[in-house]
Each structure stands twice: as C-alpha cells, then as structure tokens.
Design a protein around this motif. Structure first.
Motif, PDB file in Angstrom:
ATOM      1  N   ALA A   1       0.833  -1.204   0.000  1.00 38.16           N
ATOM      2  CA  ALA A   1       0.000   0.000   0.000  1.00 38.16           C
ATOM      3  C   ALA A   1       0.868   1.254   0.000  1.00 38.16           C
ATOM      4  O   ALA A   1       0.562   2.242  -0.685  1.00 38.16           O
ATOM      5  CB  ALA A   1      -0.926  -0.011   1.211  1.00 38.16           C
ATOM      6  N   ALA A   2       1.958   1.240   0.759  1.00 38.27           N
ATOM      7  CA  ALA A   2       2.861   2.392   0.808  1.00 38.27           C
ATOM      8  C   ALA A   2       3.478   2.655  -0.563  1.00 38.27           C
ATOM      9  O   ALA A   2       3.542   3.810  -1.018  1.00 38.27           O
ATOM     10  CB  ALA A   2       3.946   2.158   1.848  1.00 38.27           C
ATOM     11  N   TYR A   3       3.935   1.593  -1.231  1.00 39.29           N
ATOM     12  CA  TYR A   3       4.536   1.768  -2.549  1.00 39.29           C
ATOM     13  C   TYR A   3       3.517   2.292  -3.559  1.00 39.29           C
ATOM     14  O   TYR A   3       3.861   3.118  -4.417  1.00 39.29           O
ATOM     15  CB  TYR A   3       5.144   0.447  -3.035  1.00 39.29           C
ATOM     16  CG  TYR A   3       6.278  -0.052  -2.166  1.00 39.29           C
ATOM     17  CD1 TYR A   3       7.149   0.830  -1.534  1.00 39.29           C
ATOM     18  CD2 TYR A   3       6.480  -1.419  -1.963  1.00 39.29           C
ATOM     19  CE1 TYR A   3       8.187   0.376  -0.741  1.00 39.29           C
ATOM     20  CE2 TYR A   3       7.518  -1.888  -1.160  1.00 39.29           C
ATOM     21  CZ  TYR A   3       8.355  -0.984  -0.546  1.00 39.29           C
ATOM     22  OH  TYR A   3       9.379  -1.440   0.245  1.00 39.29           O
ATOM     23  N   ARG A   4       2.279   1.828  -3.460  1.00 38.01           N
ATOM     24  CA  ARG A   4       1.246   2.345  -4.364  1.00 38.01           C
ATOM     25  C   ARG A   4       1.011   3.834  -4.127  1.00 38.01           C
ATOM     26  O   ARG A   4       0.839   4.599  -5.079  1.00 38.01           O
ATOM     27  CB  ARG A   4      -0.055   1.562  -4.193  1.00 38.01           C
ATOM     28  CG  ARG A   4      -0.051   0.189  -4.851  1.00 38.01           C
ATOM     29  CD  ARG A   4      -1.451  -0.384  -4.950  1.00 38.01           C
ATOM     30  NE  ARG A   4      -2.025  -0.652  -3.634  1.00 38.01           N
ATOM     31  CZ  ARG A   4      -1.908  -1.816  -2.997  1.00 38.01           C
ATOM     32  NH1 ARG A   4      -1.246  -2.815  -3.567  1.00 38.01           N
ATOM     33  NH2 ARG A   4      -2.456  -1.984  -1.816  1.00 38.01           N
ATOM     34  N   ARG A   5       1.003   4.265  -2.864  1.00 44.05           N
ATOM     35  CA  ARG A   5       0.815   5.689  -2.575  1.00 44.05           C
ATOM     36  C   ARG A   5       1.969   6.524  -3.128  1.00 44.05           C
ATOM     37  O   ARG A   5       1.778   7.668  -3.553  1.00 44.05           O
ATOM     38  CB  ARG A   5       0.659   5.909  -1.072  1.00 44.05           C
ATOM     39  CG  ARG A   5      -0.705   5.500  -0.533  1.00 44.05           C
ATOM     40  CD  ARG A   5      -0.917   5.996   0.886  1.00 44.05           C
ATOM     41  NE  ARG A   5      -0.045   5.314   1.848  1.00 44.05           N
ATOM     42  CZ  ARG A   5      -0.357   4.184   2.467  1.00 44.05           C
ATOM     43  NH1 ARG A   5      -1.528   3.584   2.222  1.00 44.05           N
ATOM     44  NH2 ARG A   5       0.477   3.632   3.338  1.00 44.05           N
ATOM     45  N   VAL A   6       3.161   5.945  -3.109  1.00 41.33           N
ATOM     46  CA  VAL A   6       4.317   6.652  -3.664  1.00 41.33           C
ATOM     47  C   VAL A   6       4.226   6.761  -5.185  1.00 41.33           C
ATOM     48  O   VAL A   6       4.772   7.698  -5.782  1.00 41.33           O
ATOM     49  CB  VAL A   6       5.622   5.949  -3.245  1.00 41.33           C
ATOM     50  CG1 VAL A   6       6.834   6.545  -3.946  1.00 41.33           C
ATOM     51  CG2 VAL A   6       5.808   6.046  -1.730  1.00 41.33           C
ATOM     52  N   GLY A   7       3.510   5.825  -5.824  1.00 37.99           N
ATOM     53  CA  GLY A   7       3.351   5.890  -7.269  1.00 37.99           C
ATOM     54  C   GLY A   7       3.746   4.642  -8.021  1.00 37.99           C
ATOM     55  O   GLY A   7       3.696   4.606  -9.257  1.00 37.99           O
ATOM     56  N   PHE A   8       4.163   3.584  -7.310  1.00 34.44           N
ATOM     57  CA  PHE A   8       4.515   2.326  -7.964  1.00 34.44           C
ATOM     58  C   PHE A   8       3.247   1.559  -8.344  1.00 34.44           C
ATOM     59  O   PHE A   8       2.257   1.554  -7.604  1.00 34.44           O
ATOM     60  CB  PHE A   8       5.379   1.460  -7.040  1.00 34.44           C
ATOM     61  CG  PHE A   8       6.784   1.968  -6.879  1.00 34.44           C
ATOM     62  CD1 PHE A   8       7.802   1.492  -7.693  1.00 34.44           C
ATOM     63  CD2 PHE A   8       7.089   2.927  -5.913  1.00 34.44           C
ATOM     64  CE1 PHE A   8       9.099   1.956  -7.546  1.00 34.44           C
ATOM     65  CE2 PHE A   8       8.382   3.400  -5.762  1.00 34.44           C
ATOM     66  CZ  PHE A   8       9.397   2.923  -6.574  1.00 34.44           C
ATOM     67  N   ARG A   9       3.293   0.883  -9.493  1.00 33.33           N
ATOM     68  CA  ARG A   9       2.180   0.067  -9.963  1.00 33.33           C
ATOM     69  C   ARG A   9       2.671  -1.337 -10.287  1.00 33.33           C
ATOM     70  O   ARG A   9       3.795  -1.517 -10.749  1.00 33.33           O
ATOM     71  CB  ARG A   9       1.536   0.687 -11.215  1.00 33.33           C
ATOM     72  CG  ARG A   9       0.908   2.057 -10.949  1.00 33.33           C
ATOM     73  CD  ARG A   9      -0.300   1.958 -10.032  1.00 33.33           C
ATOM     74  NE  ARG A   9      -0.883   3.268  -9.706  1.00 33.33           N
ATOM     75  CZ  ARG A   9      -0.637   3.943  -8.609  1.00 33.33           C
ATOM     76  NH1 ARG A   9       0.228   3.456  -7.708  1.00 33.33           N
ATOM     77  NH2 ARG A   9      -1.200   5.104  -8.386  1.00 33.33           N
ATOM     78  N   GLU A  10       1.819  -2.318 -10.050  1.00 33.02           N
ATOM     79  CA  GLU A  10       2.207  -3.703 -10.312  1.00 33.02           C
ATOM     80  C   GLU A  10       2.288  -3.958 -11.816  1.00 33.02           C
ATOM     81  O   GLU A  10       1.362  -3.646 -12.558  1.00 33.02           O
ATOM     82  CB  GLU A  10       1.218  -4.667  -9.651  1.00 33.02           C
ATOM     83  CG  GLU A  10       1.257  -4.600  -8.130  1.00 33.02           C
ATOM     84  CD  GLU A  10       0.407  -5.664  -7.451  1.00 33.02           C
ATOM     85  OE1 GLU A  10       0.014  -6.628  -8.134  1.00 33.02           O
ATOM     86  OE2 GLU A  10       0.153  -5.528  -6.238  1.00 33.02           O
ATOM     87  N   VAL A  11       3.420  -4.529 -12.242  1.00 30.10           N
ATOM     88  CA  VAL A  11       3.652  -4.798 -13.663  1.00 30.10           C
ATOM     89  C   VAL A  11       3.973  -6.273 -13.909  1.00 30.10           C
ATOM     90  O   VAL A  11       4.254  -6.666 -15.041  1.00 30.10           O
ATOM     91  CB  VAL A  11       4.798  -3.914 -14.213  1.00 30.10           C
ATOM     92  CG1 VAL A  11       4.413  -2.443 -14.147  1.00 30.10           C
ATOM     93  CG2 VAL A  11       6.094  -4.164 -13.451  1.00 30.10           C
ATOM     94  N   GLY A  12       3.945  -7.098 -12.865  1.00 31.46           N
ATOM     95  CA  GLY A  12       4.248  -8.512 -12.997  1.00 31.46           C
ATOM     96  C   GLY A  12       4.379  -9.122 -11.622  1.00 31.46           C
ATOM     97  O   GLY A  12       3.952  -8.539 -10.617  1.00 31.46           O
TER      98      GLY A  12
END
Length: 291
Positions: free
Chosen positions: A273-284
C-alpha cells in the motif's frame, strides 16, 4: 508412431553455457523486458559472460531455429529470463545434472513455479517458498507523497554506521543472518560497493542512527531496481517508508534510470500500500525459493 511437432522442436532446441561471443545476443534477450531482467542485465552489462567475473554461468536456450531465446543465470541465485515451457524443462534438466549450488531460485513467477516443480524432488525441500511477489514499477516522481528532504546518499565514511541496519534488514527479510558462513565478508563488501557507487540511501538522526534506508541494487540503461527498504522498528508507523521511498524514487529517476522497480512479498500488505501511494504500480510478479 511419428514424433509430434513439439517433440521435433524440442529435439532441435538445445542449451549450452554462453561465452564472450554470445554477449550481443544475450543482451538482446535481456533487453526484451528491462524491468523484470534488471538484476541479471546489470551483471552482464558490467562484466560480460566470463563465469569468474559474472559469479556464475549463463546458460542459453536455443529454439528450433537456432536462435537464442531464453537464459538462466546460475550463480548464487538461479534466475530465469524469458523462459517458456520448453526452455524451463531444458534448464531444469541441466540444473538436476549439475546439482544445487545456489542459495535461492528467483524469477518471474510462472516460469519459476514450473522450474521448481521439476526440481523440487531432487533439490528440495526448500526452507521457504514465496510464490507470489508483486513486481512494481514507477516512471514519474510521486504525485501524492513529498520526498523526505533528509534522505541522502550514504557517504563512504558511513559504511560502518549503515551496516547494522543492512544486517537487520537482511535478517528480517530472508530469515537468516548475512554474517553467517564467511563471517559476512561478502555481504559487507556488497554494502561497501553500493555505498561507493552512490546507490545507498539513508536518513540519519542527529546522533547518527539510521531510521530509513534503501539501495538501488541493479542498474541498466532501461531500468533500475530498489532493494533493502527498511525502517528502524521504533520509527515505524510514521510514514517514513513512504517519504523515504519518494525521495529515492525522485533521485533515481533524475540520475539513474527512466524506470524504477522493486518487488515485495504479497503478504506485506502495508508495504504494498505504501509503494502504491508513492506511485509504484504492479507490472508482474516474481517468485522466490529459499534454501
């Protein structure tokens, strides 16, 4: 009975240890997916295919047309690259013949799961299997989280200061201490290398305690990969992982590579959740088998 087309194709395909003349073809395969292949590509771009300098062999799988189409790095880790079912089976056969020399198998989830299914009887049991580790990437600075202005590159004189945090992170993440075996000589050398190349970042208190740290463990022309994200236990819950990662992301995009990636355990919901808030998106997704 006539052989099937798959059997004919498999008979024509082959694997072998790649050598210096194979470098250009190897890099072409690695660059098909710069995010997923960052770890292996970093090593090959830096030192080529010499096993001594690479820290292991690079196995290549050639399809029925004689084209190099898949790779398997066989060093301290066993890592698949662009491996479909036929390549996975061929690499598994080579790995069984050689015997296990690695401490882990890491790679794209589907291919790694297929490889482990073929190797488990002869290589198992594993100490732990992490079957689904989301691979995340970002191409722009965080729009939601402001970077922590106190996160900076670790200086060479601070290697000993940051080392306990690195050991704590590794032990917490992997389940064993990196100081075991050789007394930590290889691990300490790796930490010192990351610091000396400007790829280690941390936030320090006024008295020198590390409260956040992260490293850029892999760097290629197309992508880099963040690893070793850690917050001191007594500082957790304050958002330091988000602001710290926003700072590392900002620096990495400006100075290192156009894509910044990382992978995380699927059960670590707070980190995801923290990484998503920073702007990371799942790509694999990756998978890790730990011995």
């Amino acid at each position: 009975m006539l052989p099937s087309s798959f059997q004919v194709a498999r008979a024509l395909a082959t694997t072998r240890v790649l050598e210096a003349p194979d470098l250009a073809d190897t890099l072409e395969v690695l660059r098909r997916n710069p995010v997923a292949n960052a770890f292996v590509a970093t090593r090959v771009e830096a030192v080529g295919l010499d096993p001594w300098r690479l820290g292991g062999e690079m196995w290549g799988w050639y399809d029925e047309h004689g084209e190099l189409d898949a790779l398997c790095y066989a060093g301290a880790n066993l890592v698949l690259v662009n491996a479909g079912p036929a390549a996975v089976q061929a690499f598994a056969e080579r790995a069984r013949r050689q015997g296990r020399r690695c401490s882990s198998i890491v790679g794209p989830a589907d291919a790694t799961a297929a490889l482990w299914a073929l190797l488990e009887r002869s290589w198992g049991p594993a100490r732990e299997v992490r079957a689904h580790q989301p691979l995340m990437a970002a191409t722009v600075p965080s729009a939601e989280i402001a970077p922590d202005p106190l996160v900076r590159r670790v200086e060479r004189s601070e290697v000993e200061t940051v080392m306990p945090a690195c050991v704590a992170m590794f032990t917490e993440e992997v389940g064993v201490s990196p100081l075991a075996g050789d007394g930590g000589l290889l691990y300490q050398a790796r930490v010192a290398e990351l610091v000396s190349t400007g790829r280690s970042f941390a936030r320090f208190t006024d008295d020198g305690q590390v409260v956040f740290k992260a490293e850029i463990g892999a760097v290629t022309e197309g992508a880099c990969q963040v690893q070793g994200v850690w917050v001191a236990p007594e500082y957790r819950g304050r958002g330091l992982s988000e602001t710290g990662m926003a700072a590392v992301l900002d620096i990495a995009l400006r100075e290192v590579a156009p894509v910044v990636s990382l992978y995380v355990n699927d059960y670590n919901l707070r980190a995801r959740a923290a990484y998503r808030r920073v702007g990371f998106r799942e790509v694999g997704a990756f998978m890790s088998v730990l011995f």
